[in-house]
Design an enzyme around this catalytic site. Sequence first.
Site, short mmCIF file in Angstrom:
data_model
loop_
_atom_site.label_atom_id
_atom_site.label_comp_id
_atom_site.label_asym_id
_atom_site.label_seq_id
_atom_site.Cartn_x
_atom_site.Cartn_y
_atom_site.Cartn_z
N LYS A 252 59.98 -33.59 55.60
CA LYS A 252 59.10 -32.85 54.69
C LYS A 252 59.22 -33.47 53.31
O LYS A 252 60.34 -33.82 52.89
CB LYS A 252 59.52 -31.37 54.66
CG LYS A 252 58.61 -30.47 53.84
CD LYS A 252 59.03 -29.01 53.97
CE LYS A 252 58.09 -28.07 53.22
NZ LYS A 252 58.47 -26.65 53.37
N SER B 228 54.81 -23.47 54.78
CA SER B 228 54.45 -24.64 54.01
C SER B 228 54.81 -25.97 54.69
O SER B 228 54.33 -27.01 54.26
CB SER B 228 55.16 -24.59 52.65
OG SER B 228 56.56 -24.66 52.82
N SER C 122 58.53 -20.76 56.26
CA SER C 122 57.84 -22.05 56.30
C SER C 122 58.27 -23.02 57.39
O SER C 122 57.63 -24.05 57.56
CB SER C 122 57.98 -22.75 54.95
OG SER C 122 57.06 -22.20 54.06
N1 GLN Z 1 54.57 -18.18 52.61
C1 GLN Z 1 55.73 -17.95 51.83
C2 GLN Z 1 55.45 -18.33 50.40
O1 GLN Z 1 54.37 -18.75 50.14
C3 GLN Z 1 56.91 -18.72 52.36
C4 GLN Z 1 56.88 -20.16 52.03
C5 GLN Z 1 58.13 -20.87 52.42
O2 GLN Z 1 58.89 -20.42 53.30
N2 GLN Z 1 58.40 -21.97 51.74
O3 GLN Z 1 56.25 -18.20 49.54
#
Ligand code: GLN
EC number: 6.3.5.7
Length: 486
Positions: A76, A151, A175
């Site tokens: 990532k 994400s 995410s």
């Molecule tokens: N969807 C959540 C957010 O937007 C989690 C994102 C994540 O785990 N990085 O914060």
Amino acid sequence: MFEQSISTLAKKLRNKDISSVELTRLFLKRIATLDPQLNSFITVSEQQALEQAAAADILLSSGKGSSLTGIPIAHKDLFCTEGTLTTCGSKMLNNFIPPYESTVTSRIQEAGAVMLGKTNMDEFAMGSSNENSFYGAVKNPWNLDMVPGGSSGGSAAAVAAGLVVAATGTDTGGSIRQPASFCGITGLKPTYGRVSRFGMIAYASSLDQGGPMAKSAEDCAHLLQAMAGFDEKDSTSSETPNDDYISNLNTPLTGLKIGLPKEYFGEGLDPKVADIIMTAVKEFEKMGAIVKEISLPNLQLSIPSYYVIAPSEASSNLSRFDGVRFGHRCDDPKDLLDMYNRSRAEGFGTEVQKRIMVGTYALSEGYYDAYYLKAQKIRRLIKEDFVKALSEVDVIMGPVAPTTAFGLGSKTSDPVAMYLEDIYTLSVNLAGIPAMSIPAGFANGMPVGLQVMGNYFAEAKLLNVAHQYQQNTDWHLQTPTMAKGA
Ligand code: GLN
């Protein structure tokens, strides 16, 4: 070849049925052919990958190396990789070449894996659909009109389409698990502190955790084995010793106590997703598990508390991007203030700016007690719910997300609908426990993940539970049609 497991590929590499250079070329070719449709990579590091593969081949011929030696993977794009562009999905960092390596990527590199490149992601890991990337949205390989989840959507799409064998992701509020669920792969968010955060660009430091994303639990175990463990460079890294994640995979599940939280099956859950979860739970009963209903009464409060805590921490973490030390700097600033203002306004996308504003507000004098402190108290209640439940059962099961992958653009103008996607994943991060997403079937033509949550440092147990399920089902072996075309 692209559908094979790490252990099968490792055997082939060792037996010289194929070399790592050949394997690397094969996956690079798949990226070149298929990724224009998916946009799952921000950077493909072809030259470096071929050099690493050649080095892996030399190591393997001398009988050395690990199960990851010579295996093509990706990271990532928020793990700092020395000498390789690391953008965090943001314009702010679109020229950032880190002078150092994150602990996760350096451990995986030491294990001999070959890095093919850096995967696309929501900007600064903020999102549930991978539509917030400066580098454009990622598409779901199961249906190119659908989101891959976020994400870590680039990592999930790349693994699902067979562009890499496995990838890393990070999970602040879901995410790793949610994109794994949406793309039909296996993902593990470890216990907070199990995997070092050194060199992982911070979103919300008390919630962020890196973890493996791969086709199967067994492949995740191989990756976690390399990633996990104490790191003196991360003060929140745990000194609890690692388990052996691979040798625990085959423990039988007779007598395993599974808790089903009633709050996870209420309003908002797609009934087709609920059916798949219940079918999966029955599969565990066939393996000798015992199922009981439990309660996690503060589930509903996870969204409001998370969406105060995460933006608050983000507003503080992201203050370092000021156009001075690194990152985007605006042209011809009038004075210092103008440079800060315009560099940040130009460098950050709208979702990130929104969260910085929410977080700054929640932390400001007079509002701190009403929002941030209150959210922290709720966080404690959520943690206590899990501690109590996990004193009665070994693992907790439920859906990862209330729906299957949704259409690109369908929720971008409705932040509440988007944040509701996170309802079943956020509380795990607030509590700091580990959890997985395991492919469990298809609804609406798209994959559905089963979520398995466990006690602190129970990664080996979760991987064991997932592996046993995968010995009896083949959902994790399904391949999207577009991936078969190359
Ligand atoms: N969807 C959540 C957010 O937007 C989690 C994102 C994540 O785990 N990085 O914060």
